[in-house]
Design an enzyme around this catalytic site. Sequence first.
Site, PDB file in Angstrom:
ATOM      1  N   GLU A 146       0.827  -1.205   0.000  1.00  0.00           N
ATOM      2  CA  GLU A 146       0.000   0.000   0.000  1.00  0.00           C
ATOM      3  C   GLU A 146       0.870   1.267   0.000  1.00  0.00           C
ATOM      4  O   GLU A 146       0.458   2.315  -0.492  1.00  0.00           O
ATOM      5  CB  GLU A 146      -0.911  -0.020   1.234  1.00  0.00           C
TER       6      GLU A 146
ATOM      7  N   HIS B  31       7.651 -27.047  -0.868  1.00  0.00           N
ATOM      8  CA  HIS B  31       6.985 -28.153  -1.545  1.00  0.00           C
ATOM      9  C   HIS B  31       5.783 -27.671  -2.355  1.00  0.00           C
ATOM     10  O   HIS B  31       4.905 -28.448  -2.685  1.00  0.00           O
ATOM     11  CB  HIS B  31       6.578 -29.222  -0.525  1.00  0.00           C
TER      12      HIS B  31
ATOM     13  N   LYS C 145     -14.328   0.888  -4.085  1.00  0.00           N
ATOM     14  CA  LYS C 145     -15.365   1.287  -3.122  1.00  0.00           C
ATOM     15  C   LYS C 145     -16.424   2.147  -3.802  1.00  0.00           C
ATOM     16  O   LYS C 145     -17.621   1.962  -3.575  1.00  0.00           O
ATOM     17  CB  LYS C 145     -14.742   2.083  -1.977  1.00  0.00           C
TER      18      LYS C 145
END
Lengths: 449, 449
Positions: B287, B308, B422
Site C-alpha cells: 500500500e 513443496h 469502493k
Amino acid sequence: MSVKLNDCYLKPFISSSEYEAIAGEIQSALVTTREKSGAGNDFLGWLDLPENFDKKELFDIEEAAKDIRSMCDVLLVIGIGGSYLGARAAVEFVHGPRYNNLKKDTPDIYFVGNDISPSTVSELLSIVEDRQVCLNVISKSGTTTEPAIAFRIFREYMENKYGEEEAAKRIFVTTDRARGKLKELSDAKGYRTFVVPDDIGGRFSVLTPVGLLPIAVSGADVRAMLQGAADARNAFLFEENIEKNDCLKYAAIRNILLRSGKSIEILAGYEPAFAMTCEWWKQLYGESEGKGGNGLYPASVCFTTDLHSLGQFIQDGTALMFETVLDLKTPKAKTVIPYDPANTDGLNYIAGKSMHEVNRVAMQATALAHVDGGVPNLVIELADRSSYSFGYMVYFFELACAVSGYTIGVNPFDQPGVEAYKKNMFALLGKQGSEFDAIRAAIGEKISK
Amino acid sequence: MSVKLNDCYLKPFISSSEYEAIAGEIQSALVTTREKSGAGNDFLGWLDLPENFDKKELFDIEEAAKDIRSMCDVLLVIGIGGSYLGARAAVEFVHGPRYNNLKKDTPDIYFVGNDISPSTVSELLSIVEDRQVCLNVISKSGTTTEPAIAFRIFREYMENKYGEEEAAKRIFVTTDRARGKLKELSDAKGYRTFVVPDDIGGRFSVLTPVGLLPIAVSGADVRAMLQGAADARNAFLFEENIEKNDCLKYAAIRNILLRSGKSIEILAGYEPAFAMTCEWWKQLYGESEGKGGNGLYPASVCFTTDLHSLGQFIQDGTALMFETVLDLKTPKAKTVIPYDPANTDGLNYIAGKSMHEVNRVAMQATALAHVDGGVPNLVIELADRSSYSFGYMVYFFELACAVSGYTIGVNPFDQPGVEAYKKNMFALLGKQGSEFDAIRAAIGEKISK
C-alpha cells in the site's frame, strides 16, 4: 456445470483473433494430454482416475474414516506438499477454515509434518493431550524429512499413550503399494494402509487416497467428489473447440496473457473458505509451469480482506498481474444485514440485503475498478461449496494445468528444481554419501570466500 | 538488537559500488522522514510514538484488557486492513497461529468484519453461542463497509444476549478522538473508547490502541512491545551511514534490486507464527509503494511448507523475485528429534538434534540453492518471538518502508487506489449521491457494450 468461465471483463485485453491464433496449440496440447503422448506421460493417472477409481479402495477409505471418527477427537494428518494441501483445501472448501472450532460430530483435523517448526510439534502435543487421537501419515517413500520427523515424534507419542498394539489400530498409512520403508514398517506393525498411486504426482493426488481419507473423516462426501471430477472429465476432456470448452479457454487466456508480458496470476476468492484452495492451486500451477525460466508466478488474495492491503498495488502499482476470480454462486449461509432505525453507520441503504449479495457486488465493483486500472480479470464461477463442486473444480484446474503447461512448452509433471535445497540440506546436516560429501565441500568453499 | 540484517547471500548480486551509488538518496530519504519534510508528512505520528505514548492511555488499555479477560471467553475484534492485520500478526507472532486452540487463561480472539462473507458471520455466531463475549470494534469513521456490517450484526447479538446496559460494558471501541458516527454512538451508549490517532495511517497503527488493546488481551506485554519500538527508533532513526544502519540498508537493497529489474519481493518465514506478520508486511509495503505504476509486488511464503509448492518456481521459474528471509534465532520450543533403533525412516543421522537446528539448516540450504538459481536472498535475523522483538521489528519495517518509498519517489503514506472499487461498490449497491449516480451511469454504459 459446477465450474464456468466468465470472460466478460477480458474484452478490453484479449481479441477474438488472439484466441484464434492460439487455438491450434491449445487443442493439440489437449490431444497430447488425452492421448498420453507428451513429456511426463507416466504421471497421467489422474486423467482417468474419476472413472477408474477402485471400488474396493473407496469402500475401505469410507470404512477407515468411519472407524477414525468413532475412535478419536483429533486426527493428525502428517504430510507435505501434495500430501497436505489438497486435503486441507477440500476440508476448508466444504466446512470452512474454522472447521476445528465449530461444533460438530467429526474429529478435529490438524495438519502436521509440513514444516520443521519445533513450535508446531509442541503446540500439537499440547492440543492432543487428554484427547483421543488417530494418525494418518502420508508419504510415498516414508523418508521425506518433514513428515518423517513428525511421524517419528507422534508415533512415539501414540505408542507411549496407547501401547504398541492399540496405537497400531489408530495409525493409518498412505504410501507406496509395495515398496519403501513406510510400507515395510506398516506391514510389520499391522497398520492399515492405502495406496499412493505410481502414476499420479503429489500435486495431482487430492482425489486419490492421499486426499480422500482425511477428507472423508471430515464428513465430506468423497463419492460425490469423485462424481464431480468424473463429470468434469466428460465436460472438458473430449471437446476440442476452445469456445465450447472453458477448461481450454482458461489455458488459452493464461498463455495469451503470459505472452503479452504478464508475470503474475493472482487467484482471488471472496470467501475465506477458498484460502487453502488457492494454496493448492499455487502448488499445482507453480510446480507444473515454473521451470526453465518460465511460467506465471502464482499468487493469491482473500478479498475483500486483501483489498485493504494489496488492493492499492493491484489497482495502481507495477502492471505485473492479471486476476482470476473465484465467484461463488450459492453461499453456505444466508446472513442478512439488519435494519437499524438510528442508522448511525449509514448502512441502511443495504439493510435487508444478504451479505452474499453485497459480497458479489464488491466482486463486480472490484473487477470493474481493476480493469480500469489495466489489470485483466477473468471469473471462474463455482456453483457452491459442495463436495461435488470441489471435485469438479479440481479436475477443471488439473486438466487446464496440463494443457497450459504443454502450451508453455514445459513438462507439467516433473519438479526438478525442488531437489537443490534438499541436497544442500542433507549435506549440511551431515548425511552420509559421496554425493553429499561433494556438495558439502562445494558449500564450504563458497562460504569461505 | 532484536533485528539484524545479514547480507551474506547478496554478494553475488550487489556490489559495494551499488551501495555507494544509492547511499546519498537513502540518506536523504531518512532525513526527509525524520524532519517530516516530505509528502504525506501529516501521517508521521508513528515515528515518535514509542517515545510519546500517552501513559494514561497505556494504563487504560491494560485495565480494559484485564476487564475483558475477566469478563469473557471470546473477544471478537472487528476491523479491516490496518485495524486487523497488525493485532493478528502480533498475537500469532507471540503466541502462535493456534492461539485459539491452545489451553490458556486468556480469551480466544477471533477477527471479524474483515470480509463480507456470510459464512464468517454465521460461523462466529455459532462459535460464541453459550460463551461469554466481548467486542472490540476498530474503525476511525465507523462507516467502513465490512466492519460496519459486522458491528451491526454483533451489536444486535450482544444487546439481545446481555441487554443494552450489560452489552455496553462489553463493547470497547477504538475510533476517532472526537468526531464520527462511531464516537457519537459510543458516547451515547457509554462504551469505553480508545483513540485512533489522526496522524497515523492504518498500516502504521499496530502500536497504537488500534493494535494494542487486542494484543494486551492475548497476554502479550504491550509495554515491552513499545520499548522494543523505542529501542529500534534509537538504533535506526539517527544513524545516517547505511553501512551502520540495517534499516537503511534494507531500504537500499530493495531499491537496488527493483532498479535492476526485480518485480517481486517474497518475505519468507520458517515458522508458521510468522504467516500473519508477512500479511501485515504485505499491506505495509504494497500500500505504501504500489502506486503510479511502481513498486515491488509483496508476496510471502511459509517455508519449508511452501518449498513443496512454490519452491520449484522460485528455484527455476521466471526470474522475477528476490527473497527476504526471517531468521528466528531463539525458538519458543526445544523439540528434539528422537532416536529410533530401527531407523526405518533413515533419520538417525539427525536424531538428537533440535528441530530448530534442522529448520535453520533448511533455511541456509534453501538460500544457497536459490542463490545458485539466480534469486538474491537477504536475511533478517530476529532475536526471538517476544513482545519486545515484535515491537522492534515493527519499527524497523515501518521506518525502512518510509525511506524506501521516498527513494522510489512515491508518497508512502497515501493509498489513492483503494477508493476505486469502493466507489463502484457504493454505486452498484444503490447508495444515494450524485457522485454515485454518475458512476452508476458510466458502469451501465460499459456493461451494455
